[in-house]
Motif scaffolding. Structure first.
Motif, PDB file in Angstrom:
ATOM      1  N   MET A 222       1.118  -1.187   0.530  1.00  0.00           N
ATOM      2  CA  MET A 222       0.176   0.117  -0.242  1.00  0.00           C
ATOM      3  C   MET A 222       0.913   1.451   0.360  1.00  0.00           C
ATOM      4  N   LEU A 223       0.647   2.243  -0.790  1.00  0.00           N
ATOM      5  CA  LEU A 223       1.465   3.327  -0.952  1.00  0.00           C
ATOM      6  C   LEU A 223       0.512   4.489  -0.492  1.00  0.00           C
ATOM      7  N   ALA A 224       1.842   5.836   0.251  1.00  0.00           N
ATOM      8  CA  ALA A 224       1.361   7.009   0.313  1.00  0.00           C
ATOM      9  C   ALA A 224       1.133   8.301  -0.545  1.00  0.00           C
ATOM     10  N   SER A 225      -0.270   9.091  -0.034  1.00  0.00           N
ATOM     11  CA  SER A 225      -0.283   9.967  -1.328  1.00  0.00           C
ATOM     12  C   SER A 225       0.906  10.828  -1.271  1.00  0.00           C
ATOM     13  N   PRO A 226       1.457  11.722  -1.901  1.00  0.00           N
ATOM     14  CA  PRO A 226       2.208  13.227  -1.288  1.00  0.00           C
ATOM     15  C   PRO A 226       1.609  13.849  -0.422  1.00  0.00           C
ATOM     16  N   VAL A 227       1.754  14.722   0.280  1.00  0.00           N
ATOM     17  CA  VAL A 227       0.742  16.372   0.656  1.00  0.00           C
ATOM     18  C   VAL A 227       1.924  17.474   1.324  1.00  0.00           C
ATOM     19  N   GLU A 232      -3.276  20.064   3.840  1.00  0.00           N
ATOM     20  CA  GLU A 232      -3.886  19.728   3.119  1.00  0.00           C
ATOM     21  C   GLU A 232      -4.506  18.631   3.408  1.00  0.00           C
ATOM     22  N   ALA A 233      -3.006  17.585   4.242  1.00  0.00           N
ATOM     23  CA  ALA A 233      -3.424  16.779   4.932  1.00  0.00           C
ATOM     24  C   ALA A 233      -4.654  16.442   5.858  1.00  0.00           C
ATOM     25  N   VAL A 234      -5.279  16.752   6.717  1.00  0.00           N
ATOM     26  CA  VAL A 234      -6.200  17.722   7.513  1.00  0.00           C
ATOM     27  C   VAL A 234      -7.313  17.386   6.319  1.00  0.00           C
ATOM     28  N   GLU A 235      -7.484  18.369   5.096  1.00  0.00           N
ATOM     29  CA  GLU A 235      -8.256  18.037   4.421  1.00  0.00           C
ATOM     30  C   GLU A 235      -8.312  16.828   3.709  1.00  0.00           C
ATOM     31  N   ARG A 236      -7.595  16.320   2.861  1.00  0.00           N
ATOM     32  CA  ARG A 236      -7.600  15.326   2.372  1.00  0.00           C
ATOM     33  C   ARG A 236      -8.738  14.226   3.549  1.00  0.00           C
ATOM     34  N   PHE A 237      -8.939  13.890   4.903  1.00  0.00           N
ATOM     35  CA  PHE A 237      -8.993  12.879   5.647  1.00  0.00           C
ATOM     36  C   PHE A 237     -11.134  13.880   6.126  1.00  0.00           C
ATOM     37  N   ALA A 238     -10.722  14.997   6.120  1.00  0.00           N
ATOM     38  CA  ALA A 238     -12.080  15.640   6.835  1.00  0.00           C
ATOM     39  C   ALA A 238     -12.635  15.791   5.750  1.00  0.00           C
ATOM     40  N   GLY A 239     -12.303  15.574   4.074  1.00  0.00           N
ATOM     41  CA  GLY A 239     -12.924  17.171   3.459  1.00  0.00           C
ATOM     42  C   GLY A 239     -12.528  18.637   3.669  1.00  0.00           C
ATOM     43  N   LYS A 240     -12.900  19.218   2.267  1.00  0.00           N
ATOM     44  CA  LYS A 240     -13.038  20.896   2.539  1.00  0.00           C
ATOM     45  C   LYS A 240     -13.918  21.420   3.785  1.00  0.00           C
ATOM     46  N   GLN A 241     -13.043  21.315   4.476  1.00  0.00           N
ATOM     47  CA  GLN A 241     -13.235  21.729   5.774  1.00  0.00           C
ATOM     48  C   GLN A 241     -11.707  23.293   6.271  1.00  0.00           C
ATOM     49  N   GLY A 442      10.495  13.257   7.502  1.00  0.00           N
ATOM     50  CA  GLY A 442       9.147  13.224   7.714  1.00  0.00           C
ATOM     51  C   GLY A 442       7.874  12.552   8.217  1.00  0.00           C
ATOM     52  N   VAL A 443       6.888  13.035   8.219  1.00  0.00           N
ATOM     53  CA  VAL A 443       5.742  11.629   8.791  1.00  0.00           C
ATOM     54  C   VAL A 443       4.475  11.219   7.697  1.00  0.00           C
ATOM     55  N   MET A 444       4.300  10.055   8.289  1.00  0.00           N
ATOM     56  CA  MET A 444       2.995   9.393   7.756  1.00  0.00           C
ATOM     57  C   MET A 444       1.886   9.444   8.479  1.00  0.00           C
ATOM     58  N   GLN A 453      -4.651  -1.426   1.100  1.00  0.00           N
ATOM     59  CA  GLN A 453      -5.190  -1.878  -0.434  1.00  0.00           C
ATOM     60  C   GLN A 453      -3.702  -2.462  -0.979  1.00  0.00           C
ATOM     61  N   PRO A 454      -3.689  -3.212  -1.300  1.00  0.00           N
ATOM     62  CA  PRO A 454      -2.431  -3.471  -1.713  1.00  0.00           C
ATOM     63  C   PRO A 454      -1.877  -2.854  -3.210  1.00  0.00           C
ATOM     64  N   GLY A 455      -0.661  -2.314  -3.545  1.00  0.00           N
ATOM     65  CA  GLY A 455      -0.112  -2.156  -4.682  1.00  0.00           C
ATOM     66  C   GLY A 455      -1.335  -0.701  -4.983  1.00  0.00           C
ATOM     67  N   ARG A 456      -2.119   0.004  -4.180  1.00  0.00           N
ATOM     68  CA  ARG A 456      -2.700   1.000  -4.422  1.00  0.00           C
ATOM     69  C   ARG A 456      -2.361   2.083  -4.212  1.00  0.00           C
ATOM     70  N   ARG A 457      -2.259   3.723  -3.767  1.00  0.00           N
ATOM     71  CA  ARG A 457      -2.212   5.426  -3.862  1.00  0.00           C
ATOM     72  C   ARG A 457      -3.247   5.373  -3.904  1.00  0.00           C
ATOM     73  N   GLY A 458      -3.948   5.691  -2.527  1.00  0.00           N
ATOM     74  CA  GLY A 458      -5.033   6.372  -2.310  1.00  0.00           C
ATOM     75  C   GLY A 458      -4.848   7.768  -1.104  1.00  0.00           C
ATOM     76  N   LEU A 459      -6.121   8.028  -0.875  1.00  0.00           N
ATOM     77  CA  LEU A 459      -5.939   9.246   0.358  1.00  0.00           C
ATOM     78  C   LEU A 459      -5.538   8.255   1.329  1.00  0.00           C
ATOM     79  N   ALA A 460      -6.656   7.697   1.878  1.00  0.00           N
ATOM     80  CA  ALA A 460      -6.057   6.820   3.191  1.00  0.00           C
ATOM     81  C   ALA A 460      -4.926   6.821   4.006  1.00  0.00           C
TER      82      ALA A 460
END
Length: 600
Positions: A222-227, A232-241, A442-444, A453-460
Motif C-alpha cells: 500500500m502506498l501513500a500520496s504526498p501532501v 492539506e493532509a487534514v483536508e484529505r481526511f476531513a474533506g473541504k473544511q 517527515g511523517v506518515m 489496499q495492495p498496490g494502491r496509492r489512495g487518500l487513506a
C-alpha cells in the motif's frame, strides 16, 4: 496444442490498441478459445501468464537467468547479423524484441510451429541449467524455431518487458470475462496463490473460492500520496473544511529514510525459511542475512510490512539511506559490513497472521495485532553482529564469534514503529518538526479506519515530506530513452559550477517534463551535440533546468563529489543564463543543512 504465434499476434495487436475495454475483450476471447480447444491442458493458463509478461508464476521461485547480454548473443548467432546492425536496430526501437523483428523478418521460410508447451519446457530447462552456455543454447533453439514475430515476443517475455500496455490487473479482468467469474474472486485467488495460470484453471473449474494463502510470494504494498502541508493532509481526511477547525482520526508515524520491505516467516511446512521482498517485489534476502537469521526463529506464519533501516546501535537512531545503500544489492555481506551498517526491521503493519490475511481489517485492528505480535517476538528476533563466515550464515543455528569488545551479544532486529492518533494540523506540524529533529524524512498519516489496499496509492495514507531548496543546473549530456521514448533524448545529465567556474556533474533526471517538452528538448540536444557516443551525447552546456530532489549524498560517481537523490525536473529555465547556475559550494551548503546527513 496452442501455438505461441497466437500470443505473438495478439500481443502485436494489443500494442497498437489504445482502448482498455477492447484489449480486455480480445484477451478474454483468446483465453476462452485456448481453454475450449484443450480444456485438460495448461494452455489457457500459460496464455494468460505469458501475455502478462511473466515466464513463471510469481509464487514460483524459478528464474530464467537470461540477461540482455545472453539474449543479444543468441540473437546475433541465429540472425547472422553484425553487432553494428543489432546496435542500430536497438537504437531505433529501444527494445531488443523489436530489434530482433527487424533482423529476422527476412526469414520468410520459417513457419509457426512453436507451441506454448514447447516454450514452457524450454523455460523450465533454462531455470534448471547449470551453465550460461546451456541457457544460451536453449534460447538459440527457441529463436531458430520462431518466426520473426514470435522471436520478438519471446525476447520481450524473457527480458521481462512486454511493452504492450497490458498489466496483470487487465489479464485478471479478462480471465473473469472468459470464465464468467466474478473479477473480485479472480483477483483474490491471484493474491492468495500468486499464480495467474492457477487462477485460470480455478476460474473455469468454479473453484476460485478454494484458493488458499501461502507465504513466500510478495503481496502488493500500500502506498501513500504526498501532501505539501499539514493543512492539506487534514483536508484529505476531513474533506473541504477549514483545516484549523477540522478534526480527523489518523495514526501518525515518522517517515523513515530506509528501504520499504515485506518479511515472510514462520511457515510450519518450511521451518526457518525467511524471505524479504523489496517494494519492487524483488527477493532481497541475500542482502540482509542478519535479518534472515533473526526472523528464522519465528514459529508462527506472519507477513510484516515495514522499513529496513541502517541502525546506529549506540545512538539508537536510523542511519541515513546513503549509509544503508552501501549494503543493498550485495550478494555476500561480510562481518565487516554487518558491523559497519547494522540493520533492523521497523514494522508498521501486519498483513497476515493466524492463518488469515488481515488486509480487510481496519488499521486500528491491524495495529493492535501488530503490537501484540512484536511484543511477543521482539526478544526472540535477534541475531549477532558477527558470525563465523565459514558456516552457512542463512541458518539460525550458527557459531558466533566475539565482537571487538569481546562480547557475543545478539542485536534485537525487530522494532515497532511508534504511532499515535492525531486530530489537527497544528499537531501534525509539531510532529513533523520532531521527526526531522530525529533525522527522519517527515511523517506518515494513515486513516484509523483504513483497510490495506495492495498496490494502491489512495487518500487513506498520506506522507508529508518537504523538499529541500531546488538547484539551477545546466545540461551537459543526454541519453536515449526506452519504450515510448525510444530514439528520443530524454535522460539528462546536469552540472553545477566548480570553484574555478568549471562544470561539475551532480546528477541525472528523466522525470518532470511533459512529452511535448521532452520532444523539444530532444530536438535541441541533437542540434547542439558536441560528441555522439551512440546511446549518450555530450551537448553544449546551454540549457538550464531547475531540479528538485529528496536529499544530497556525497558520491564519487560525479565530479562535483555529490549526487542528488531522486532528482526531478521542475521547469526549463529559459529565463536564466548559464552564468547564474548554482555552484558546488551551494550544493555543499544544502548538504550540510540536512539533519539526516551521515556523520563525517
Amino acid at each position: 496444442m496452442a501455438l505461441f504465434h497466437v500470443i505473438a499476434e495478439l500481443a502485436e495487436a494489443l500494442a497498437g490498441e489504445p482502448g482498455r475495454l477492447k484489449k480486455r475483450a480480445a484477451i478474454a476471447e483468446a483465453i476462452a478459445a485456448a481453454h475450449a480447444a484443450a480444456p485438460k491442458t495448461e494452455d489457457a493458463g500459460l496464455f494468460a501468464l505469458y501475455l502478462a509478461g511473466t515466464p513463471f508464476a510469481e509464487a514460483d521461485p524459478r528464474r530464467l537467468n537470461a540477461g540482455g547480454a545472453l539474449l543479444s548473443k543468441a540473437l546475433l548467432s541465429v540472425s547472422g547479423a553484425t553487432s553494428t546492425a543489432l546496435t542500430a536496430a536497438y537504437k531505433r526501437h529501444g527494445d531488443l524484441g523489436a530489434a530482433a523483428f527487424d533482423l529476422l523478418q527476412g526469414n520468410s521460410s520459417q513457419k509457426a510451429s512453436l507451441t506454448l508447451q514447447d516454450v514452457a519446457e524450454a523455460f523450465a530447462a533454462m531455470a534448471a541449467a547449470k551453465t550460461t552456455a546451456i541457457r544460451a543454447a536453449l534460447v538459440e533453439g527457441l529463436l531458430q524455431r520462431s518466426t520473426a514475430l514470435e522471436a520478438k515476443y519471446l525476447l520481450k517475455l524473457m527480458s521481462g518487458d512486454m511493452r504492450i500496455g497490458v498489466k496483470q490487473s487487465l489479464v485478471e479482468e479478462a480471465i473473469a470475462v472468459a470464465a464468467s467469474a466474478p473479477v473480485a474472486e479472480v483477483r483474490h485467488a491471484v493474491m492468495l496463490e500468486a499464480d495467474l495460470a492457477a487462477a485460470v484453471r480455478r476460474a473455469f473449474a468454479g473453484t476460485l473460492g478454494e484458493a488458499r494463502m501461502r507465504l513466500f510470494h510478495p503481496l502488493g504494498f500500500m502506498l501513500a500520496s504526498p501532501v505539501d502541508s499539514p493543512e492539506e493532509a487534514v483536508e484529505r481526511f476531513a474533506g473541504k473544511q477549514d483545516a484549523e477547525t477540522a478534526s480527523i482520526e489518523a495514526f501518525l508515524e515518522d517517515k523513515y529514510d530506509g528501504m520499504r520491505a515485506q518479511i515472510h516467516c514462520g511457515d510450519a511446512g518450511q521451518p526457518g525459511r525467511v524471505v524479504i521482498y523489496s517494494r519492487n517485489r524483488d527477493d532481497v534476502t541475500a542482502s540482509f542475512p542478519d535479518l534472515e537469521e533473526a526472523f528464522a526463529s519465528v514459529r508462527e506464519p506472519l507477513i510484516f510490512d515495514g522499513e529496513i533501516l541502517g541502525w546506529d546501535l549506540k545512538a539508537a537512531r536510523a542511519l541515513p539511506f546513503a549509509v544503508l545503500g552501501q549494503r543493498i544489492g550485495r550478494k555476500r555481506v561480510s562481518n565487516e559490513w554487518r558491523q559497519q551498517v547494522p540493520v533492523v526491521f521497523m514494522a508498521f503493519d501486519l498483513m497476515y497472521a493466524n492463518g488469515e490475511l488481515t488486509l480487510n481489517q481496519p488499521l486500528t485492528e491491524r495495529r493492535n495485532r501488530l503490537e501484540v505480535a512484536v511484543e511477543r517476538l521482539v526478544e526472540k528476533v535477534r541475531s549477532p553482529l558477527v558470525v563465523d563466515e565459514r558456516k552457512n550464515t542463512a541458518q539460525i543455528a550458527m557459531f558466533m564469534q566475539p565482537d571487538s569488545d569481546g562480547n557475543n551479544d545478539e542485536v534485537e532486529r525487530l522494532m515497532l514503529s511508534p504511532a499515535r492518533l492525531v486530530q489537527s494540523a497544528e499537531d501534525i506540524e509539531r510532529a513533523y518538526a520532531d521527526a526531522r529533529a530525529r533525522a527522519n524524512e517527515g511523517v506518515m498519516l494513515k486513516a484509523a479506519a483504513s483497510e490495506y489496499q495492495p498496490g494502491r496509492r489512495g487518500l487513506a495514507w498520506v506522507k508529508l515530506k518537504r523538499e529541500l531548496a531546488t538547484l539551477d543546473v545546466v545540461v551537459t549530456g543526454a541519453e536515449l530513452g526506452h519504450g515510448k521514448r525510444a530514439g528520443i533524448l530524454s535522460d539528462y545529465t546536469f552540472a553545477v559550477r566548480g570553484p574555478g567556474g568549471e562544470l561539475r556533474n551532480v546528477g541525472k533526471a528523466y522525470s518532470g517534463l511533459t512529452d511535448a517538452e521532452i520532444a523539444k528538448m530532444s530536438a535541441w540536444m541533437m542540434e547542439h551535440t558536441l560528441e555522439d557516443q551512440g546511446y549518450f551525447r555530450t551537448v553544449e552546456p546551454l540549457m538550464v533546468l531547475e531540479v528538485a530532489f529528496n536529499n544530497i549524498m556525497r558520491s564519487d560517481r560525479h565530479a562535483s563529489g555529490f549526487a542528488l537523490r531522486f532528482p526531478r525536473i521542475i521547469r526549463i529555465r529559459t529565463d536564466k543564463p548559464v552564468s547564474e547556475i548554482d555552484t558546488v559550494e551551494r550544493v555543499e551548503e544544502i548538504y550540510q543543512s540536512q539533519v539526516d546527513k551521515p556523520e563525517e
